[in-house]
Design a protein around this motif. Structure first.
Motif, short mmCIF file in Angstrom:
data_model
loop_
_atom_site.label_atom_id
_atom_site.label_comp_id
_atom_site.label_asym_id
_atom_site.label_seq_id
_atom_site.Cartn_x
_atom_site.Cartn_y
_atom_site.Cartn_z
N MET A 28 43.68 97.31 49.95
CA MET A 28 44.62 96.92 51.00
C MET A 28 46.06 96.96 50.49
SD MET A 28 45.88 93.49 52.77
CE MET A 28 46.04 92.91 51.15
N TYR A 29 46.30 96.42 49.28
CA TYR A 29 47.65 96.43 48.72
C TYR A 29 48.13 97.85 48.44
CZ TYR A 29 47.87 91.36 48.24
OH TYR A 29 47.91 90.02 48.51
N GLU A 30 47.24 98.71 47.97
CA GLU A 30 47.63 100.10 47.73
C GLU A 30 48.01 100.79 49.04
OE1 GLU A 30 45.12 101.30 43.74
OE2 GLU A 30 44.13 101.53 45.68
N SER A 33 51.34 99.36 50.29
CA SER A 33 52.45 99.87 49.48
C SER A 33 52.81 101.29 49.90
CB SER A 33 52.08 99.83 48.00
OG SER A 33 53.13 100.35 47.22
N GLN A 34 51.80 102.12 50.11
CA GLN A 34 52.05 103.50 50.54
C GLN A 34 52.69 103.53 51.93
OE1 GLN A 34 51.76 106.39 48.70
NE2 GLN A 34 52.96 107.11 50.44
N LYS A 35 52.22 102.67 52.82
CA LYS A 35 52.77 102.60 54.17
C LYS A 35 54.25 102.21 54.12
CE LYS A 35 52.52 99.37 57.69
NZ LYS A 35 51.91 98.16 58.15
N VAL A 40 60.19 103.70 54.06
CA VAL A 40 61.48 103.85 53.37
C VAL A 40 61.95 105.30 53.48
CG1 VAL A 40 62.61 103.85 51.11
CG2 VAL A 40 61.20 101.90 51.79
N GLU A 41 61.04 106.23 53.21
CA GLU A 41 61.40 107.65 53.28
C GLU A 41 61.83 108.04 54.69
OE1 GLU A 41 61.86 109.66 50.67
OE2 GLU A 41 61.39 107.85 49.55
N LYS A 42 61.14 107.52 55.68
CA LYS A 42 61.50 107.82 57.07
C LYS A 42 62.89 107.26 57.39
CE LYS A 42 59.96 107.22 61.82
NZ LYS A 42 59.10 106.46 62.72
N MET A 43 63.16 106.05 56.91
CA MET A 43 64.47 105.44 57.16
C MET A 43 65.58 106.26 56.50
SD MET A 43 63.56 101.40 56.71
CE MET A 43 65.17 100.74 57.15
N GLU A 62 57.40 94.69 46.51
CA GLU A 62 56.55 93.49 46.48
C GLU A 62 55.08 93.87 46.68
OE1 GLU A 62 57.93 90.49 49.21
OE2 GLU A 62 59.94 90.53 48.35
N SER A 63 54.83 94.77 47.62
CA SER A 63 53.45 95.23 47.85
C SER A 63 52.92 95.94 46.61
CB SER A 63 53.39 96.19 49.03
OG SER A 63 53.68 95.52 50.22
N GLN A 64 53.75 96.77 46.02
CA GLN A 64 53.34 97.54 44.85
C GLN A 64 53.06 96.61 43.66
OE1 GLN A 64 56.00 100.74 44.07
NE2 GLN A 64 54.56 101.79 42.73
#
Length: 113
Positions: A28-30, A33-35, A40-43, A62-64
């Motif tokens: 779930m955390y992985e 983190s990817q999501k 970020v890339e989209k922003m 934080e997720s990572q």
């Protein structure tokens, strides 16, 4: 055969459940983190405000950071379960609960790769 009231069986079930839950948490955390990284890339691609991008990067970081922490808990839980399995193998090896524990251990080891 060991019954559900057997403390060895009860501990096996508890320890198996712990490893199973932590394995799910790691995935779930992985995924989270990817999501967040994708967000970020989209922003950045949309030219969003730098402040908003930095805040989103903090969320992603934080997720990572939860992944290694979860890996440590998974490693410890797996060691605990495997040690317990060695202790009860003679009594419980033929039970469904023991077989489930074996499967959960295999899944946890794959998750740690």
């Amino acid at each position: 055969m060991a019954g559900i009231a057997d403390p060895k069986m009860k501990q096996l079930k508890i320890k198996t459940g712990v490893v199973k839950r932590i394995t799910k948490e790691k995935f779930m955390y992985e995924k989270e983190s990817q999501k967040e990284a994708d967000k970020v890339e989209k922003m950045k691609a949309e030219g969003k405000d730098e402040y908003d991008i930095r805040k989103q990067q903090e969320v992603q970081e934080e997720s990572q950071q939860m992944v290694p922490e979860t890996m440590g808990r998974l490693r410890k839980g797996l060691q605990d379960l495997e040690a317990h399995m060695k202790q009860v193998e003679g009594d419980l090896k033929e039970t469904d609960e023991y077989k489930l524990a074996v499967t959960v251990c295999e899944e946890a080891r794959k998750a740690m790769e």
